[in-house]
Design a protein around this motif. Structure first.
Motif, PDB file in Angstrom:
ATOM      1  N   PHE A  97       0.855  -0.882   0.546  1.00 32.30           N
ATOM      2  CA  PHE A  97      -0.167   0.356  -0.101  1.00 32.30           C
ATOM      3  C   PHE A  97       0.904   1.474   0.235  1.00 32.30           C
ATOM      4  O   PHE A  97       0.140   2.677  -0.482  1.00 32.30           O
ATOM      5  CB  PHE A  97      -1.141   0.196   1.384  1.00 32.30           C
ATOM      6  N   GLY A  98       2.083   1.396   0.937  1.00 36.00           N
ATOM      7  CA  GLY A  98       2.660   2.237   0.463  1.00 36.00           C
ATOM      8  C   GLY A  98       3.508   2.744  -0.819  1.00 36.00           C
ATOM      9  O   GLY A  98       4.379   3.776  -0.900  1.00 36.00           O
ATOM     10  N   ASP A  99       3.386   1.876  -1.623  1.00 32.52           N
ATOM     11  CA  ASP A  99       3.925   1.682  -2.854  1.00 32.52           C
ATOM     12  C   ASP A  99       2.851   2.183  -4.075  1.00 32.52           C
ATOM     13  O   ASP A  99       3.849   2.937  -4.804  1.00 32.52           O
ATOM     14  CB  ASP A  99       4.882   0.520  -3.590  1.00 32.52           C
ATOM     15  N   ALA A 100       1.530   2.967  -3.287  1.00 31.07           N
ATOM     16  CA  ALA A 100       0.871   3.450  -4.337  1.00 31.07           C
ATOM     17  C   ALA A 100       1.034   4.508  -5.604  1.00 31.07           C
ATOM     18  O   ALA A 100       0.946   3.722  -6.670  1.00 31.07           O
ATOM     19  CB  ALA A 100      -0.530   3.475  -3.761  1.00 31.07           C
ATOM     20  N   ALA A 101       1.809   5.402  -5.133  1.00 34.17           N
ATOM     21  CA  ALA A 101       2.204   5.997  -5.814  1.00 34.17           C
ATOM     22  C   ALA A 101       2.765   5.526  -7.010  1.00 34.17           C
ATOM     23  O   ALA A 101       3.533   5.933  -7.800  1.00 34.17           O
ATOM     24  CB  ALA A 101       3.282   7.466  -4.829  1.00 34.17           C
ATOM     25  N   LEU A 102       4.023   4.959  -6.622  1.00 37.66           N
ATOM     26  CA  LEU A 102       5.204   4.242  -7.168  1.00 37.66           C
ATOM     27  C   LEU A 102       4.106   3.349  -8.396  1.00 37.66           C
ATOM     28  O   LEU A 102       4.698   3.664  -9.943  1.00 37.66           O
ATOM     29  CB  LEU A 102       6.278   3.395  -6.272  1.00 37.66           C
ATOM     30  N   VAL A 103       3.802   2.478  -7.782  1.00 36.56           N
ATOM     31  CA  VAL A 103       3.198   1.893  -8.971  1.00 36.56           C
ATOM     32  C   VAL A 103       2.263   2.759 -10.033  1.00 36.56           C
ATOM     33  O   VAL A 103       2.556   1.915 -11.258  1.00 36.56           O
ATOM     34  CB  VAL A 103       2.121   0.746  -7.917  1.00 36.56           C
ATOM     35  N   LEU A 104       1.523   3.268  -9.178  1.00 35.59           N
ATOM     36  CA  LEU A 104       1.010   4.564 -10.732  1.00 35.59           C
ATOM     37  C   LEU A 104       1.956   5.294 -11.897  1.00 35.59           C
ATOM     38  O   LEU A 104       1.311   5.494 -12.516  1.00 35.59           O
ATOM     39  CB  LEU A 104       0.277   5.842  -9.971  1.00 35.59           C
ATOM     40  N   MET A 105       2.741   5.519 -10.978  1.00 33.63           N
ATOM     41  CA  MET A 105       4.151   6.021 -11.820  1.00 33.63           C
ATOM     42  C   MET A 105       4.716   5.103 -12.623  1.00 33.63           C
ATOM     43  O   MET A 105       5.162   5.648 -13.924  1.00 33.63           O
ATOM     44  CB  MET A 105       5.130   6.882 -10.929  1.00 33.63           C
ATOM     45  N   LEU A 106       4.626   4.001 -12.276  1.00 32.49           N
ATOM     46  CA  LEU A 106       5.819   2.919 -13.145  1.00 32.49           C
ATOM     47  C   LEU A 106       4.681   2.717 -13.908  1.00 32.49           C
ATOM     48  O   LEU A 106       5.076   2.152 -14.820  1.00 32.49           O
ATOM     49  CB  LEU A 106       5.554   1.701 -12.281  1.00 32.49           C
ATOM     50  N   PHE A 107       2.963   2.232 -13.793  1.00 33.17           N
ATOM     51  CA  PHE A 107       2.143   2.123 -14.907  1.00 33.17           C
ATOM     52  C   PHE A 107       2.220   3.155 -15.967  1.00 33.17           C
ATOM     53  O   PHE A 107       1.790   2.355 -16.766  1.00 33.17           O
ATOM     54  CB  PHE A 107       0.090   1.379 -14.033  1.00 33.17           C
ATOM     55  N   SER A 108       1.920   4.146 -15.203  1.00 28.86           N
ATOM     56  CA  SER A 108       1.910   5.197 -16.365  1.00 28.86           C
ATOM     57  C   SER A 108       3.444   4.643 -17.169  1.00 28.86           C
ATOM     58  O   SER A 108       2.895   5.643 -18.623  1.00 28.86           O
ATOM     59  CB  SER A 108       2.057   6.981 -15.702  1.00 28.86           C
ATOM     60  N   ALA A 109       4.164   5.609 -16.717  1.00 25.68           N
ATOM     61  CA  ALA A 109       5.745   4.630 -17.728  1.00 25.68           C
ATOM     62  C   ALA A 109       5.605   4.130 -18.539  1.00 25.68           C
ATOM     63  O   ALA A 109       5.895   3.703 -20.211  1.00 25.68           O
ATOM     64  CB  ALA A 109       6.563   5.014 -16.835  1.00 25.68           C
ATOM     65  N   ILE A 110       5.422   2.894 -18.022  1.00 25.10           N
ATOM     66  CA  ILE A 110       5.007   1.909 -18.294  1.00 25.10           C
ATOM     67  C   ILE A 110       4.293   1.383 -19.966  1.00 25.10           C
ATOM     68  O   ILE A 110       4.294   0.967 -20.934  1.00 25.10           O
ATOM     69  CB  ILE A 110       5.207   0.112 -17.727  1.00 25.10           C
ATOM     70  N   LEU A 111       3.182   1.752 -19.707  1.00 25.41           N
ATOM     71  CA  LEU A 111       1.128   2.300 -20.523  1.00 25.41           C
ATOM     72  C   LEU A 111       2.617   2.574 -21.501  1.00 25.41           C
ATOM     73  O   LEU A 111       1.867   2.337 -22.871  1.00 25.41           O
ATOM     74  CB  LEU A 111       0.700   2.595 -19.415  1.00 25.41           C
ATOM     75  N   LEU A 112       2.970   3.724 -21.163  1.00 26.92           N
ATOM     76  CA  LEU A 112       3.247   4.939 -22.399  1.00 26.92           C
ATOM     77  C   LEU A 112       4.050   4.308 -23.352  1.00 26.92           C
ATOM     78  O   LEU A 112       4.134   3.663 -24.661  1.00 26.92           O
ATOM     79  CB  LEU A 112       3.180   6.173 -21.856  1.00 26.92           C
ATOM     80  N   GLY A 113       5.560   3.748 -22.164  1.00 27.44           N
ATOM     81  CA  GLY A 113       6.102   2.533 -23.780  1.00 27.44           C
ATOM     82  C   GLY A 113       5.340   1.369 -24.050  1.00 27.44           C
ATOM     83  O   GLY A 113       5.610   0.996 -25.784  1.00 27.44           O
ATOM     84  N   ALA A 114       4.580   1.087 -24.033  1.00 32.45           N
ATOM     85  CA  ALA A 114       3.754  -0.043 -24.398  1.00 32.45           C
ATOM     86  C   ALA A 114       3.445   0.079 -25.809  1.00 32.45           C
ATOM     87  O   ALA A 114       3.382  -0.130 -26.293  1.00 32.45           O
ATOM     88  CB  ALA A 114       3.302  -1.123 -23.136  1.00 32.45           C
TER      89      ALA A 114
END
Length: 169
Positions: A97-114
């Motif tokens: 849960f403490g990584d929620a912001a990290l996960v959202l940033m990671l997902f955003s970057a990976i989504l754009l790249g993918a």
């Protein structure tokens, strides 16, 4: 980043094959099989008992329920595919849960790249000839979200291995 190297090393061998299959299946067939979603939940159920403290393990099941409800609503509204929603719910307990912001940033970057990579690949005639039966090449408005979702889960656990000792929170 609250995910530990130990957690990453426990989960990676089990999630990587599932994630690679999901990415392939979603690109080829534009669907994420329910069996794969259940397999990922099973991985968390078994490996999570060993990899996580018991209190964390128990609370993370709440993540699955919350994301499943959000995904059901989003899928019913036509915002996401049902397979994507179910896979996101199956992924949810893996994230602290403490990584929620990290996960959202990671997902955003990976989504754009993918997205960019997928669109470039499908525009290359040699790639289309090599993989002519991939449904994701022909769906102009759809994107195989399983590619970005599975990439997010894999990279979340690769980060502590690639960048040991770095705090990203």
């Amino acid at each position: 980043m609250t995910v530990t190297m130990s957690e990453a090393l426990w989960f990676l061998p089990f999630i990587v094959p599932v994630c690679l299959f999901v990415a392939w299946s979603d690109m080829k067939f534009m669907r994420i099989p329910n069996k794969t979603v259940l397999l990922l939940v099973g991985v968390f159920a078994v490996v999570g008992l060993v990899a996580l403290p018991l209190v964390d393990y128990a609370w993370r099941w709440v993540h699955l329920i919350v994301i499943l409800l959000i995904g059901f609503i989003a899928s019913s509204a036509g915002l996401v595919g049902a397979g994507d929603a179910k896979f996101a719910a199956a992924m949810a307990p893996f994230f602290a849960f403490g990584d929620a912001a990290l996960v959202l940033m990671l997902f955003s970057a990976i989504l754009l790249g993918a997205f960019v990579t997928h669109r470039i690949a499908r525009a290359i005639p040699a790639v289309r000839r090599a993989l002519p039966d991939w449904e994701s090449w022909t769906r102009k408005r759809d994107f195989p979200m399983g590619l970005a979702l599975s990439g997010t889960l894999m990279f979340y656990f690769l980060l502590p291995v690639i960048l040991p000792g770095i705090t990203l929170s």
